[in-house]
Design a protein around this motif. Structure first.
Motif, mmCIF file in Angstrom:
data_model
loop_
_atom_site.group_PDB
_atom_site.id
_atom_site.type_symbol
_atom_site.label_atom_id
_atom_site.label_comp_id
_atom_site.label_asym_id
_atom_site.label_seq_id
_atom_site.Cartn_x
_atom_site.Cartn_y
_atom_site.Cartn_z
ATOM 1 N N SER A 197 -13.505 53.063 -22.320
ATOM 2 C CA SER A 197 -13.996 51.921 -22.798
ATOM 3 C C SER A 197 -13.841 50.908 -23.001
ATOM 4 N N SER A 198 -12.542 50.309 -22.376
ATOM 5 C CA SER A 198 -11.978 48.858 -22.348
ATOM 6 C C SER A 198 -12.613 48.516 -21.332
ATOM 7 N N VAL B 127 -13.908 57.116 -16.260
ATOM 8 C CA VAL B 127 -13.055 57.194 -15.419
ATOM 9 C C VAL B 127 -12.762 58.494 -14.643
ATOM 10 N N ALA B 128 -12.376 59.001 -13.595
ATOM 11 C CA ALA B 128 -12.715 60.034 -12.693
ATOM 12 C C ALA B 128 -10.855 60.171 -11.712
ATOM 13 N N HIS B 129 -9.951 59.978 -12.382
ATOM 14 C CA HIS B 129 -8.676 59.606 -11.482
ATOM 15 C C HIS B 129 -8.507 60.825 -11.332
ATOM 16 N N PRO B 130 -7.538 60.923 -10.015
ATOM 17 C CA PRO B 130 -7.304 61.945 -8.859
ATOM 18 C C PRO B 130 -5.836 62.201 -9.319
ATOM 19 N N GLY B 131 -5.476 63.474 -8.471
ATOM 20 C CA GLY B 131 -3.750 62.908 -8.196
ATOM 21 C C GLY B 131 -3.987 62.470 -6.609
ATOM 22 N N ASN B 132 -2.823 62.149 -6.172
ATOM 23 C CA ASN B 132 -2.698 61.601 -4.941
ATOM 24 C C ASN B 132 -2.125 62.232 -3.846
ATOM 25 N N PRO B 133 -2.380 62.569 -2.934
ATOM 26 C CA PRO B 133 -4.013 62.734 -2.276
ATOM 27 C C PRO B 133 -4.888 63.048 -2.577
ATOM 28 N N PRO B 134 -6.414 63.180 -3.150
ATOM 29 C CA PRO B 134 -6.659 64.092 -3.425
ATOM 30 C C PRO B 134 -7.806 65.413 -2.700
ATOM 31 N N TYR B 135 -7.747 64.884 -1.594
ATOM 32 C CA TYR B 135 -8.512 65.952 -0.564
ATOM 33 C C TYR B 135 -7.552 67.079 -0.544
ATOM 34 N N ALA C 187 -17.106 69.197 -3.356
ATOM 35 C CA ALA C 187 -16.076 68.280 -2.674
ATOM 36 C C ALA C 187 -14.451 69.192 -3.076
ATOM 37 N N ALA C 188 -15.248 70.489 -3.729
ATOM 38 C CA ALA C 188 -13.368 71.159 -4.151
ATOM 39 C C ALA C 188 -12.715 70.560 -4.657
ATOM 40 N N MET C 189 -13.210 69.802 -5.791
ATOM 41 C CA MET C 189 -12.462 69.388 -6.709
ATOM 42 C C MET C 189 -12.762 70.640 -8.159
ATOM 43 N N ARG C 190 -11.439 70.257 -8.538
ATOM 44 C CA ARG C 190 -11.710 71.297 -9.805
ATOM 45 C C ARG C 190 -11.561 69.857 -11.073
ATOM 46 N N PRO C 191 -12.877 69.425 -11.448
ATOM 47 C CA PRO C 191 -12.395 68.543 -13.020
ATOM 48 C C PRO C 191 -12.542 69.298 -14.121
ATOM 49 N N VAL C 192 -11.847 68.554 -15.126
ATOM 50 C CA VAL C 192 -10.842 68.811 -16.128
ATOM 51 C C VAL C 192 -11.715 67.145 -17.730
ATOM 52 N N VAL C 193 -12.054 67.457 -17.856
ATOM 53 C CA VAL C 193 -12.879 66.804 -18.663
ATOM 54 C C VAL C 193 -11.565 66.432 -20.114
ATOM 55 N N VAL C 194 -11.332 65.292 -20.182
ATOM 56 C CA VAL C 194 -10.431 64.725 -21.505
ATOM 57 C C VAL C 194 -11.504 63.808 -22.277
ATOM 58 N N GLN C 195 -11.065 65.011 -23.720
ATOM 59 C CA GLN C 195 -12.173 64.878 -24.396
ATOM 60 C C GLN C 195 -11.778 63.555 -25.710
ATOM 61 N N LYS C 196 -10.481 62.586 -25.194
ATOM 62 C CA LYS C 196 -10.228 61.619 -26.228
ATOM 63 C C LYS C 196 -9.561 60.780 -25.303
ATOM 64 N N GLU C 197 -10.032 59.607 -25.920
ATOM 65 C CA GLU C 197 -9.379 58.427 -24.959
ATOM 66 C C GLU C 197 -8.106 57.796 -24.896
ATOM 67 N N VAL C 198 -7.169 58.391 -24.167
ATOM 68 C CA VAL C 198 -5.692 57.747 -24.313
ATOM 69 C C VAL C 198 -5.670 57.330 -23.448
ATOM 70 N N GLU C 199 -4.609 56.024 -22.878
ATOM 71 C CA GLU C 199 -4.024 55.814 -21.721
ATOM 72 C C GLU C 199 -3.314 56.258 -21.106
#
Length: 319
Positions: free
Chosen positions: A129-130, A145-153, A181-193
């Motif tokens: 939203s920002s 926003v699609a925020h990965p752990g580092n490194p995403p691979y 791409a063998a990632m495991r997406p999780v959906v953040v249901q509410k925007e929080v910093e």
């Protein structure tokens, strides 16, 4: 270029820094062709070297399908933004963590990317939203926003954070791309910093700093508790499953026994977040949907087996 009306298929990575290169490794390793753009093309030589070295290291450990040079050939570095995003199903923005920069970049991308492209920011804390504030609905509807752990691979989780203006179908398309791409997406249901990853990490870090400040333990001893204790369990089960399996009767029993102590510890830090009966009931309901109590003993045995399998590796890393 794809045929008129065809769905976009490529991947665009905007930013050739460490996270941008890491995403290039991820997607190229998964067989996708992609284009990497940066506002400063002089960084491309370093990025190519980083890409090659990371792919070679993965190959050494048996974690790469195909020859590193062949995988690297799927990545094209381009100087023109329009060329980078043309035919992209996903535009992965990896620019520095500055909101005005991200706004300007996405405004340019919105004008040039395919209509159905997912526009994803790798931001660690800035909400969609920002980023989309003041933008028209066409941009906000496909921005996440699609925020990965580092490194995403190597760390397969990726947080998908929509805004209230995001089209739910965009989240679904993004999840499908990352899963491929063998990632495991999780959906953040509410925007929080900070989303999930950095809020959980931040909670541990705040307490770790406080323990050092209060003279309770040294930095290395605190790290040792994580390395040899919590971190070992948390490498394959999370905090809810950990305490669920630690106490016969599961999460409800644990909350009854330990909730008051955790409330006191929180109050000691000026944080009043008690585990209310309604909150515990909700957590228990979700946990029992995943693992009925009838399967508790079997899951405990499974946990112990995983620890046994991993122990030789952990011990070898400490030698």
């Amino acid at each position: 270029m794809s045929e008129p009306g065809a769905a976009p298929e490529g991947i665009a990575v905007l930013g050739a820094g460490s996270i941008g290169v890491a995403f290039a490794v991820l997607f190229a390793g998964a067989g996708r062709s992609l284009r990497v753009w940066d506002a400063f093309p002089e960084v491309f030589d370093r990025a190519r070297q980083d890409l090659a070295s990371r792919l070679s290291l993965l190959a050494e450990h048996g974690l790469l399908e195909g020859d590193p040079a062949e995988v690297a050939s799927r990545v094209t570095f381009v100087r023109d933004l329009a060329e980078a995003v043309a035919d992209a199903a996903l535009v992965q923005e990896c620019a520095p963590e500055r909101i005005e920069l991200k706004r300007e970049l996405f405004a340019a991308v919105d004008a040039q990317a395919a209509e159905h492209a997912v526009l994803a920011s790798s931001s660690s804390a800035i909400t969609p939203s920002s980023i989309a504030a003041g933008a028209d609905d066409s941009l906000a509807a496909r921005l996440i926003v699609a925020h990965p752990g580092n490194p995403p691979y190597l760390l397969s989780v990726i947080e998908l954070v929509p805004s209230p203006r995001t089209d739910p179908a965009v989240v679904d398309r993004a999840a499908a791309i990352y899963r491929a791409a063998a990632m495991r997406p999780v959906v953040v249901q509410k925007e929080v910093e900070g989303f999930l990853f950095n809020r959980l990490q931040g909670a541990v870090l705040r307490e770790a700093y406080a323990l050092v400040r209060d003279g309770v333990a040294s930095v290395d001893d605190i790290d040792e508790v994580m390395r040899s204790g919590l971190g070992r369990r948390w490498s394959f089960i999370g905090p809810f499953e950990t305490v669920d399996l630690n106490t016969r009767g599961g999460l409800e029993s644990h909350a009854s026994k330990m909730g008051p102590a955790y409330e006191r510890m929180g109050a000691e830090r000026g944080q009043h977040d008690p585990w209310t009966p309604d909150l515990v009931a909700e957590a228990v309901s979700q946990r029992r949907a995943v693992l009925p109590l009838e399967g508790w003993d079997e899951r405990v045995a499974w946990r112990d087996e995983q620890l046994m399998k991993l122990k030789p590796l952990w011990d070898a890393m400490r030698d």
